[in-house]
Design a protein around this motif. Structure first.
Motif, PDB file in Angstrom:
ATOM      1  N   SER A 168       0.858  -1.172   0.000  1.00 18.04           N
ATOM      2  CA  SER A 168       0.000   0.000   0.000  1.00 18.04           C
ATOM      3  C   SER A 168       0.893   1.219   0.000  1.00 18.04           C
ATOM      4  CB  SER A 168      -0.913   0.009   1.233  1.00 18.04           C
ATOM      5  OG  SER A 168      -1.518   1.288   1.356  1.00 18.04           O
ATOM      6  N   CYS A 169       0.398   2.297  -0.593  1.00 19.61           N
ATOM      7  CA  CYS A 169       1.206   3.517  -0.605  1.00 19.61           C
ATOM      8  C   CYS A 169       1.339   4.084   0.806  1.00 19.61           C
ATOM      9  CB  CYS A 169       0.640   4.534  -1.594  1.00 19.61           C
ATOM     10  SG  CYS A 169      -1.072   4.962  -1.329  1.00 19.61           S
ATOM     11  N   ARG A 170       0.637   3.498   1.779  1.00 23.10           N
ATOM     12  CA  ARG A 170       0.779   3.940   3.175  1.00 23.10           C
ATOM     13  C   ARG A 170       1.887   3.201   3.925  1.00 23.10           C
ATOM     14  NH1 ARG A 170      -4.979   5.555   5.493  1.00 23.10           N
ATOM     15  NH2 ARG A 170      -5.539   6.737   3.668  1.00 23.10           N
ATOM     16  N   ARG A 230       4.178   1.368  -7.290  1.00 23.73           N
ATOM     17  CA  ARG A 230       3.279   2.184  -8.097  1.00 23.73           C
ATOM     18  C   ARG A 230       3.842   2.273  -9.503  1.00 23.73           C
ATOM     19  NH1 ARG A 230      -1.134   6.205  -6.558  1.00 23.73           N
ATOM     20  NH2 ARG A 230      -1.959   5.064  -4.792  1.00 23.73           N
ATOM     21  N   ASP A 231       2.950   2.362 -10.479  1.00 22.85           N
ATOM     22  CA  ASP A 231       3.426   2.688 -11.826  1.00 22.85           C
ATOM     23  C   ASP A 231       3.229   4.193 -12.022  1.00 22.85           C
ATOM     24  OD1 ASP A 231       0.672   2.147 -11.720  1.00 22.85           O
ATOM     25  OD2 ASP A 231       0.564   1.776 -13.866  1.00 22.85           O
ATOM     26  N   ARG A 234       0.101   9.254 -14.939  1.00 26.44           N
ATOM     27  CA  ARG A 234      -0.212  10.700 -14.940  1.00 26.44           C
ATOM     28  C   ARG A 234       0.501  11.415 -13.804  1.00 26.44           C
ATOM     29  NH1 ARG A 234      -6.602  11.633 -14.868  1.00 26.44           N
ATOM     30  NH2 ARG A 234      -6.509   9.619 -13.804  1.00 26.44           N
ATOM     31  N   GLY A 235       1.110  12.534 -14.100  1.00 29.63           N
ATOM     32  CA  GLY A 235       1.829  13.264 -13.057  1.00 29.63           C
ATOM     33  C   GLY A 235       3.254  12.766 -12.890  1.00 29.63           C
ATOM     34  N   ALA A 239       4.569  12.777  -9.133  1.00 30.08           N
ATOM     35  CA  ALA A 239       3.277  12.558  -8.484  1.00 30.08           C
ATOM     36  C   ALA A 239       3.294  11.262  -7.675  1.00 30.08           C
ATOM     37  CB  ALA A 239       2.161  12.525  -9.530  1.00 30.08           C
ATOM     38  N   GLU A 243       2.659  10.934  -3.693  1.00 34.82           N
ATOM     39  CA  GLU A 243       1.580  10.135  -3.109  1.00 34.82           C
ATOM     40  C   GLU A 243       2.116   9.168  -2.056  1.00 34.82           C
ATOM     41  OE1 GLU A 243      -0.705   8.255  -6.283  1.00 34.82           O
ATOM     42  OE2 GLU A 243      -0.805  10.209  -7.257  1.00 34.82           O
ATOM     43  N   MET A 323       6.942  14.978   2.151  1.00 31.30           N
ATOM     44  CA  MET A 323       7.564  15.744   1.062  1.00 31.30           C
ATOM     45  C   MET A 323       8.673  14.958   0.385  1.00 31.30           C
ATOM     46  SD  MET A 323       7.682  19.431   2.897  1.00 31.30           S
ATOM     47  CE  MET A 323       8.647  20.233   1.654  1.00 31.30           C
ATOM     48  N   ASP A 337       7.515  18.792  -6.199  1.00 24.84           N
ATOM     49  CA  ASP A 337       6.103  18.930  -5.844  1.00 24.84           C
ATOM     50  C   ASP A 337       5.250  18.244  -6.900  1.00 24.84           C
ATOM     51  OD1 ASP A 337       3.949  19.688  -4.383  1.00 24.84           O
ATOM     52  OD2 ASP A 337       3.956  21.785  -5.039  1.00 24.84           O
ATOM     53  N   LEU A 338       3.997  18.055  -6.555  1.00 24.10           N
ATOM     54  CA  LEU A 338       3.028  17.647  -7.565  1.00 24.10           C
ATOM     55  C   LEU A 338       2.923  18.769  -8.585  1.00 24.10           C
ATOM     56  CD1 LEU A 338      -0.092  16.321  -5.643  1.00 24.10           C
ATOM     57  CD2 LEU A 338       1.404  15.044  -7.157  1.00 24.10           C
TER      58      LEU A 338
ATOM     59  N   LEU B   6       5.531  24.142   1.498  1.00 28.99           N
ATOM     60  CA  LEU B   6       4.840  24.816   0.401  1.00 28.99           C
ATOM     61  C   LEU B   6       3.579  25.459   0.936  1.00 28.99           C
ATOM     62  CD1 LEU B   6       5.088  21.857  -2.050  1.00 28.99           C
ATOM     63  CD2 LEU B   6       6.282  24.030  -2.264  1.00 28.99           C
ATOM     64  N   ALA B  23      -5.172  15.905 -14.508  1.00 25.77           N
ATOM     65  CA  ALA B  23      -3.750  15.748 -14.811  1.00 25.77           C
ATOM     66  C   ALA B  23      -2.977  14.938 -13.778  1.00 25.77           C
ATOM     67  CB  ALA B  23      -3.111  17.126 -14.973  1.00 25.77           C
ATOM     68  N   GLY B  24      -3.634  14.535 -12.717  1.00 27.85           N
ATOM     69  CA  GLY B  24      -2.933  13.734 -11.721  1.00 27.85           C
ATOM     70  C   GLY B  24      -2.140  14.563 -10.731  1.00 27.85           C
ATOM     71  N   ARG B  26      -2.102  18.504  -8.300  1.00 24.90           N
ATOM     72  CA  ARG B  26      -2.807  19.077  -7.152  1.00 24.90           C
ATOM     73  C   ARG B  26      -4.292  19.292  -7.396  1.00 24.90           C
ATOM     74  NH1 ARG B  26      -0.426  21.030  -2.763  1.00 24.90           N
ATOM     75  NH2 ARG B  26       1.795  20.651  -2.803  1.00 24.90           N
ATOM     76  N   ASP B  49      -5.534   3.989  -3.000  1.00 24.44           N
ATOM     77  CA  ASP B  49      -4.616   3.141  -3.744  1.00 24.44           C
ATOM     78  C   ASP B  49      -5.122   3.018  -5.181  1.00 24.44           C
ATOM     79  OD1 ASP B  49      -2.403   2.381  -2.160  1.00 24.44           O
ATOM     80  OD2 ASP B  49      -3.628   1.016  -0.982  1.00 24.44           O
ATOM     81  N   LYS B  53      -8.759  -3.517  -2.477  1.00 26.48           N
ATOM     82  CA  LYS B  53      -8.459  -4.889  -2.074  1.00 26.48           C
ATOM     83  C   LYS B  53      -9.662  -5.400  -1.296  1.00 26.48           C
ATOM     84  CE  LYS B  53      -3.513  -3.932  -2.003  1.00 26.48           C
ATOM     85  NZ  LYS B  53      -3.461  -2.462  -2.048  1.00 26.48           N
TER      86      LYS B  53
END
Lengths: 348, 348
Positions: A168-170, A230-231, A234-235, A239, A243, A323, A337-338, B6, B23-24, B26, B49, B53
């Motif tokens: 998970s991205c967490r 993650r792939d 976009r971003g 990005a 995330e 960050m 940054d994003l 920021l 755009a993915g 902000r 995510d 799941k």
């Protein structure tokens, strides 16, 4: 009672998509029979029920969706059809799932040449075969000329999550190495340079690819020490790293000189004033893995077709939680940054 | 090392969809936080995510997809959002599945008012709640002005198939009764009459509704004697009956005087020269059930909100396999064919 059988309608003399192809009548059937079924047919689709009935192996499932609106629909290195398969396969795989079944929902613009639609469908079939997934259910809508831009494709997907894997991205942990599987920005710049009015001497091609095989291989060697994947679509990588950092409330520190960018992509980005880290990729992977297992994962990626250029670009730190900070080639530090806005519309 | 945080970007001062919302970056995050999450948030979506799941109960699963392109997006009796939920819920339910999880993929046109998007998202949340399903994963793309018509929504869905139930449009048996749950043509005519330039004195409203509760009830009373179910959407009851007949290689005989049509719908159809049997429904059900159980199923439907007007309209016969024949109000027989072309574009 005697009924004279209907004579078959003069079904497919059209060379372009007609409104009637989306009406649920005879021409819809004809479109199925001439364009979709020859390439996509399988034991599920052949039933033509409103839903596929599937026996899944035991386990948790992953479920994902993406609509693809890329313009142009054919671009150097791929087309919207294979992108729609690979993108959804990758969204399942980065969750630790073995992708199994996909749906395909088409929105077609009246007037789209059937020959182009067929090329796209054929690419989808080929991409699905290569990724080892089946398209088991679908839908086609037609809208009038000027009501969509040629073709949009939604694919949703189901996969079975590998036992013992918890991505998970967490989940970033301090000290994790951040691995990037190869060069950044190839897909986005291939799209940009193929659009009208832009051309560069060296032809940039999209990296569009299914990553499930490589992801399966690295989960085999490090099932529990890989914390997140993650792939970076976009971003771009920027990005994705943001995330990961913000979801995990950890900092990420990366080193600019380690980030691979093809010279022609770098050149195009400079010309357009775009940061390659903000540009979409469609065949790249970002992995957060415990540092002690990073070399093993890297070696495994190097032996995969889509991971030959894999490198460690940084690590997870306790500093600056949420960050992403980059050590630049000049030795300064810069916040990654994003992107705020839209640099590259309709990239996927 | 000191990093200045920021300052938060001036995120959501826009009143319409911007390219940057897709755009993915902000603004994509801001769109999620302001429009989607307040209405749709749940334990799965909250994780943000790339895939949900899910722990599924044991059993076969049903998997379906549909993209909704209805125009106008708000119509008498509903809007594209609740249609997108109910339509996919129904596609799962008619396969004998209990609908559980849905995905939502949006394509938004630049310039779409955010207030209208929010109304649609709110309707989706409400429809999902009513149908007892969760939206667990999603995607949003933005395309330029003139590249789609306001909003298209794909929903895909997963449900668990009830044990012992085996429904397929191939399963018709000779003698089966054909039950129709209520009046035909309401949805299609509501759309038509709400389009510019058409208006009728009596306001026709869409029958858009989730049928899973009623379907669950009839499967409770007749789990094995119901052989096939379909919701007669695009192409109307005519297309559904033809699919059932041709998939099963059986004939279907129906009786015109039994088919309920609201007077205002009949009037509108006559004015437009459209056969009500060809008009889309979004809250109706066609059931093929062994004749001896038909009354029991009918009674159960009558006690459901969406089946009060259920009637037996005909039966499955050995004659004219693959064809649907109607005894007309005048006593003659007429073949009910699939519509060839497009009478009602963008009806769903």
């Amino acid at each position: 009672m005697t009924i004279t059988p209907l004579c078959p309608a003069p079904i497919m003399q059209h060379e372009t998509v007609q409104m009637a192809h989306g009406a649920g009548g005879r021409l819809s059937q004809a479109l199925m029979q001439r364009i979709f079924m020859p390439h996509l047919h399988n034991t599920f689709l052949d039933l033509l029920d409103d839903q596929a009935k599937l026996d899944l192996p035991p386990g948790r499932i992953a479920f994902t969706t993406d609509t693809y609106v890329v313009s142009p629909m054919f671009f150097p290195g791929g087309n919207i059809g294979e992108l729609a398969i690979n993108g959804t396969v990758n969204d399942l795989a980065v969750g630790g799932a073995k992708p199994l079944y996909l749906s395909a929902g088409f929105v077609l613009e009246e007037g789209l040449p059937l020959s182009e639609l067929e090329l796209i469908v054929k690419s989808m079939a080929e991409a699905a075969r290569q990724a080892g997934v089946m398209i088991v259910t679908g839908d086609t809508k037609v809208v009038g000329k000027g009501q969509c831009d040629r073709i949009f494709i939604n694919t949703s997907g189901i996969g079975i999550i590998r036992e013992g894997v918890n991505l998970s991205c967490r989940n970033l942990k301090p000290g994790d190495s951040i691995i990037l599987s190869g060069t950044v920005g190839d897909h986005g710049m291939a799209i940009m340079t193929s659009r009208e009015g832009l051309s560069f001497q060296s032809r940039i091609t999209s990296d569009c690819a299914a990553l499930n095989s490589m992801i399966g291989a690295i989960l085999d060697v490090a099932p529990t020490s890989i914390h997140a994947m993650r792939d970076p679509t976009r971003g771009g990588v920027a990005a994705t790293l943001n995330e990961l950092a913000s979801s995990s409330s950890m900092g990420i520190a990366i080193n600019e000189i380690t980030i691979p960018v093809k010279p022609e992509v770098r050149g195009a980005c400079e010309l357009l004033g775009i940061d390659p880290l903000h540009v979409a990729n469609e065949g790249k992977l970002v992995v957060a893995v415990a540092a002690e297992e990073a070399e093993k994962v890297l070696r495994t990626m190097h032996s995969s077709e889509h991971g030959r250029g894999a490198v460690i670009i940084g690590s997870v730190v306790n500093d600056h939680p949420g960050m992403v900070v980059m050590l630049t080639a000049f030795g300064s530090r810069r916040i990654i940054d994003l992107p705020l806005g839209e640099q590259l519309p309709r990239i996927c």
